[in-house]
Motif scaffolding. Structure first.
Motif, PDB file in Angstrom:
ATOM      1  N   THR A  66      13.990   1.965   1.756  1.00  0.00           N
ATOM      2  CA  THR A  66      12.528   1.909   1.622  1.00  0.00           C
ATOM      3  C   THR A  66      12.101   2.107   0.173  1.00  0.00           C
ATOM      4  O   THR A  66      12.544   3.033  -0.494  1.00  0.00           O
ATOM      5  CB  THR A  66      11.881   3.027   2.487  1.00  0.00           C
ATOM      6  OG1 THR A  66      12.290   2.824   3.827  1.00  0.00           O
ATOM      7  CG2 THR A  66      10.356   2.989   2.392  1.00  0.00           C
ATOM      8  N   CYS A  67      11.220   1.225  -0.293  1.00  0.00           N
ATOM      9  CA  CYS A  67      10.614   1.399  -1.623  1.00  0.00           C
ATOM     10  C   CYS A  67       9.478   2.411  -1.480  1.00  0.00           C
ATOM     11  O   CYS A  67       8.635   2.259  -0.603  1.00  0.00           O
ATOM     12  CB  CYS A  67      10.051   0.081  -2.129  1.00  0.00           C
ATOM     13  SG  CYS A  67      11.336  -1.081  -2.586  1.00  0.00           S
ATOM     14  N   CYS A  68       9.485   3.425  -2.340  1.00  0.00           N
ATOM     15  CA  CYS A  68       8.521   4.518  -2.166  1.00  0.00           C
ATOM     16  C   CYS A  68       7.412   4.459  -3.212  1.00  0.00           C
ATOM     17  O   CYS A  68       7.502   3.764  -4.174  1.00  0.00           O
ATOM     18  CB  CYS A  68       9.232   5.852  -2.243  1.00  0.00           C
ATOM     19  SG  CYS A  68      10.430   6.027  -0.909  1.00  0.00           S
ATOM     20  N   ASP A  87       0.813  -1.218   0.000  1.00  0.00           N
ATOM     21  CA  ASP A  87       0.000   0.000   0.000  1.00  0.00           C
ATOM     22  C   ASP A  87       0.850   1.273   0.000  1.00  0.00           C
ATOM     23  O   ASP A  87       0.715   2.145   0.863  1.00  0.00           O
ATOM     24  CB  ASP A  87      -0.983  -0.014   1.186  1.00  0.00           C
ATOM     25  CG  ASP A  87      -2.100  -1.019   0.963  1.00  0.00           C
ATOM     26  OD1 ASP A  87      -2.516  -1.185  -0.203  1.00  0.00           O
ATOM     27  OD2 ASP A  87      -2.533  -1.660   1.940  1.00  0.00           O
ATOM     28  N   HIS A  88       1.725   1.375  -1.012  1.00  0.00           N
ATOM     29  CA  HIS A  88       2.535   2.587  -1.184  1.00  0.00           C
ATOM     30  C   HIS A  88       1.590   3.735  -1.573  1.00  0.00           C
ATOM     31  O   HIS A  88       0.475   3.501  -2.052  1.00  0.00           O
ATOM     32  CB  HIS A  88       3.567   2.376  -2.302  1.00  0.00           C
ATOM     33  CG  HIS A  88       4.542   1.287  -2.012  1.00  0.00           C
ATOM     34  ND1 HIS A  88       5.640   1.042  -2.809  1.00  0.00           N
ATOM     35  CD2 HIS A  88       4.595   0.357  -1.015  1.00  0.00           C
ATOM     36  CE1 HIS A  88       6.324   0.020  -2.324  1.00  0.00           C
ATOM     37  NE2 HIS A  88       5.716  -0.411  -1.235  1.00  0.00           N
ATOM     38  N   SER A  89       2.050   4.962  -1.448  1.00  0.00           N
ATOM     39  CA  SER A  89       1.140   6.100  -1.689  1.00  0.00           C
ATOM     40  C   SER A  89       0.624   6.100  -3.123  1.00  0.00           C
ATOM     41  O   SER A  89      -0.541   6.442  -3.366  1.00  0.00           O
ATOM     42  CB  SER A  89       1.834   7.421  -1.356  1.00  0.00           C
ATOM     43  OG  SER A  89       2.881   7.683  -2.257  1.00  0.00           O
ATOM     44  N   PRO A  94       9.502   7.200  -7.046  1.00  0.00           N
ATOM     45  CA  PRO A  94       8.779   5.922  -6.931  1.00  0.00           C
ATOM     46  C   PRO A  94       9.662   4.684  -7.144  1.00  0.00           C
ATOM     47  O   PRO A  94      10.659   4.730  -7.865  1.00  0.00           O
ATOM     48  CB  PRO A  94       7.723   6.012  -8.035  1.00  0.00           C
ATOM     49  CG  PRO A  94       7.616   7.452  -8.382  1.00  0.00           C
ATOM     50  CD  PRO A  94       8.963   8.052  -8.105  1.00  0.00           C
ATOM     51  N   CYS A  95       9.226   3.570  -6.539  1.00  0.00           N
ATOM     52  CA  CYS A  95       9.900   2.278  -6.693  1.00  0.00           C
ATOM     53  C   CYS A  95       9.459   1.629  -8.012  1.00  0.00           C
ATOM     54  O   CYS A  95       8.639   2.177  -8.751  1.00  0.00           O
ATOM     55  CB  CYS A  95       9.545   1.370  -5.520  1.00  0.00           C
ATOM     56  SG  CYS A  95       7.826   0.787  -5.563  1.00  0.00           S
ATOM     57  N   SER A  96       9.973   0.429  -8.287  1.00  0.00           N
ATOM     58  CA  SER A  96       9.662  -0.225  -9.572  1.00  0.00           C
ATOM     59  C   SER A  96       8.175  -0.568  -9.687  1.00  0.00           C
ATOM     60  O   SER A  96       7.572  -0.372 -10.742  1.00  0.00           O
ATOM     61  CB  SER A  96      10.523  -1.481  -9.743  1.00  0.00           C
ATOM     62  OG  SER A  96      10.375  -2.333  -8.640  1.00  0.00           O
ATOM     63  N   MET A  97       7.568  -1.046  -8.585  1.00  0.00           N
ATOM     64  CA  MET A  97       6.136  -1.398  -8.640  1.00  0.00           C
ATOM     65  C   MET A  97       5.306  -0.152  -8.972  1.00  0.00           C
ATOM     66  O   MET A  97       4.453  -0.196  -9.868  1.00  0.00           O
ATOM     67  CB  MET A  97       5.688  -1.969  -7.284  1.00  0.00           C
ATOM     68  CG  MET A  97       4.185  -2.187  -7.181  1.00  0.00           C
ATOM     69  SD  MET A  97       3.694  -2.883  -5.591  1.00  0.00           S
ATOM     70  CE  MET A  97       3.916  -1.486  -4.483  1.00  0.00           C
ATOM     71  N   CYS A  98       5.570   0.931  -8.272  1.00  0.00           N
ATOM     72  CA  CYS A  98       4.759   2.145  -8.464  1.00  0.00           C
ATOM     73  C   CYS A  98       5.021   2.776  -9.820  1.00  0.00           C
ATOM     74  O   CYS A  98       4.093   3.243 -10.492  1.00  0.00           O
ATOM     75  CB  CYS A  98       5.036   3.143  -7.346  1.00  0.00           C
ATOM     76  SG  CYS A  98       4.441   2.551  -5.745  1.00  0.00           S
ATOM     77  N   SER A  99       6.286   2.818 -10.254  1.00  0.00           N
ATOM     78  CA  SER A  99       6.565   3.455 -11.548  1.00  0.00           C
ATOM     79  C   SER A  99       5.954   2.641 -12.687  1.00  0.00           C
ATOM     80  O   SER A  99       5.530   3.205 -13.694  1.00  0.00           O
ATOM     81  CB  SER A  99       8.062   3.684 -11.753  1.00  0.00           C
ATOM     82  OG  SER A  99       8.793   2.539 -11.467  1.00  0.00           O
TER      83      SER A  99
HETATM   84 ZN   LIG Z   1       6.246   2.159  -4.529  1.00  0.00          ZN
END
Ligand SMILES: [Zn+2]
Length: 322
Positions: free
Chosen positions: A320-322, A214-216, A253-258
């Motif tokens: 931390t992954c953001c 549940d990243h932002s 952002p991290c890889s998932m979010c990007s």
């Molecule tokens: Zn993320």
């Protein structure tokens, strides 16, 4: 060439910085290695080049998705000065040999050796040196200036809106940190049709009933989806949830979010704090994927890092992954 006078913004073309604040983030891979396109070529007698060039300009060039302004259409055949090799069109335009044969039949030009084995860079090289290197390696090119100058010049920015959005995510993140949120990361999603009604999302991974995913940005995409469901009016975005949205986020952002932003088809992401270990946009971050500008993916979005120190983002652990 770049029409610099048309853009009222201050642009540093060398450093790729707009208004001394927005650093354009692109993949370094794109700068040094070209994205290649297959092309159809034929060989003809040197003296009969004019009719075929006229035919290409009239019949094929207007429909070709590949731009040829940086490419020389003709080169001499190695070892045979009386013969020329000519690019007919891209493989993107016609992907079948029989189709190319039937179109060429309309030209009444004698040719031989129809081939789809040559590849050319889809875009011009960023420097003259690279242009010469690519010309040797792939196909003769012409120098039209750095294509990124035109990209920089074509951007439009509402600087006062950007300042407002960055100020609000920075303030919200500070509030989260003050409340004890260990990952005070905040993102705002801005629908171009409703610029004054942004959707704010907070990282929820440490909350009860929430998960480590549940990243932002993921939370924000869910909020956009919920708003869409509630709304009676058609969004006009078709299959894509955040089509042409601007996204403002406190941390790179991290890889998932990007990747989620790719799937959502946003237009632009502006972030405050680079994340050298876990970030996935800057070519100096993480594994240098530059997810938003990766030639292996069929969609892209614009990314900028805010360089000013007006807007603070609370510190988070470097891992931390953001
Ligand atoms: Zn993320």
């Amino acid at each position: 060439m770049v029409k610099k006078a048309l853009n009222p913004l201050k642009i540093d073309y060398e450093k790729c910085i707009i208004e001394d604040r927005l650093l354009q983030i692109r993949s370094k891979q794109n700068w040094n290695e070209p994205d290649l396109a297959r092309v159809w070529t034929i060989e003809i007698e040197a003296r009969s080049s004019k009719p075929i060039i006229d035919f290409i300009r009239r019949r094929l060039q207007p429909d070709d998705p590949l731009t040829f302004t940086h490419i020389k259409r003709i080169r001499k055949k190695a070892g045979d000065p009386k013969k020329l090799v000519i690019i007919i069109c891209s493989y993107d335009l016609f992907n079948s040999r029989s189709l190319v044969y039937s179109v060429l039949a309309e030209s009444n030009v004698l040719f031989e050796n129809l081939s789809d084995e040559n590849e050319v860079p889809r875009q011009g090289a960023p420097t003259k040196e690279l242009m010469l290197e690519w010309s040797r390696k792939y196909w003769p090119l012409t120098w039209c200036g750095n294509p990124n100058d035109q990209i920089l010049n074509d951007y439009t920015f509402d600087m006062s809106h950007i300042n407002k959005m960055l100020g609000s995510i920075s303030d919200l993140a500070q509030l989260e940190a003050d409340k004890g949120n260990k990952v005070p990361i905040v993102t705002a999603f801005v629908n171009p049709q409703e610029k004054d009604n942004p959707i704010y999302a907070i990282d929820r991974r440490t909350e009860n009933k929430c998960t480590s995913l549940d990243h932002s940005i993921m939370t924000g995409i869910k909020l956009v989806a919920e708003k869409e469901k509630m709304s009676d009016a058609p969004s006009g975005t078709g299959a894509y949830l955040c089509l042409n949205y601007d996204v403002y986020t406190t941390h790179e952002p991290c890889s998932m979010c990007s990747m989620a932003l790719i799937h959502s088809r946003i237009k632009r992401c502006i972030f405050l704090q680079p994340m050298q270990v876990t970030g996935c946009l800057k070519s100096s971050s993480g594994d240098a994927y530059s997810m938003h500008d990766n030639h292996l993916l069929n969609s892209k979005y614009e990314v900028f890092q805010w360089l000013g120190d007006e807007y603070k983002s609370p510190g988070v652990d470097a891992e931390t992954c953001c």
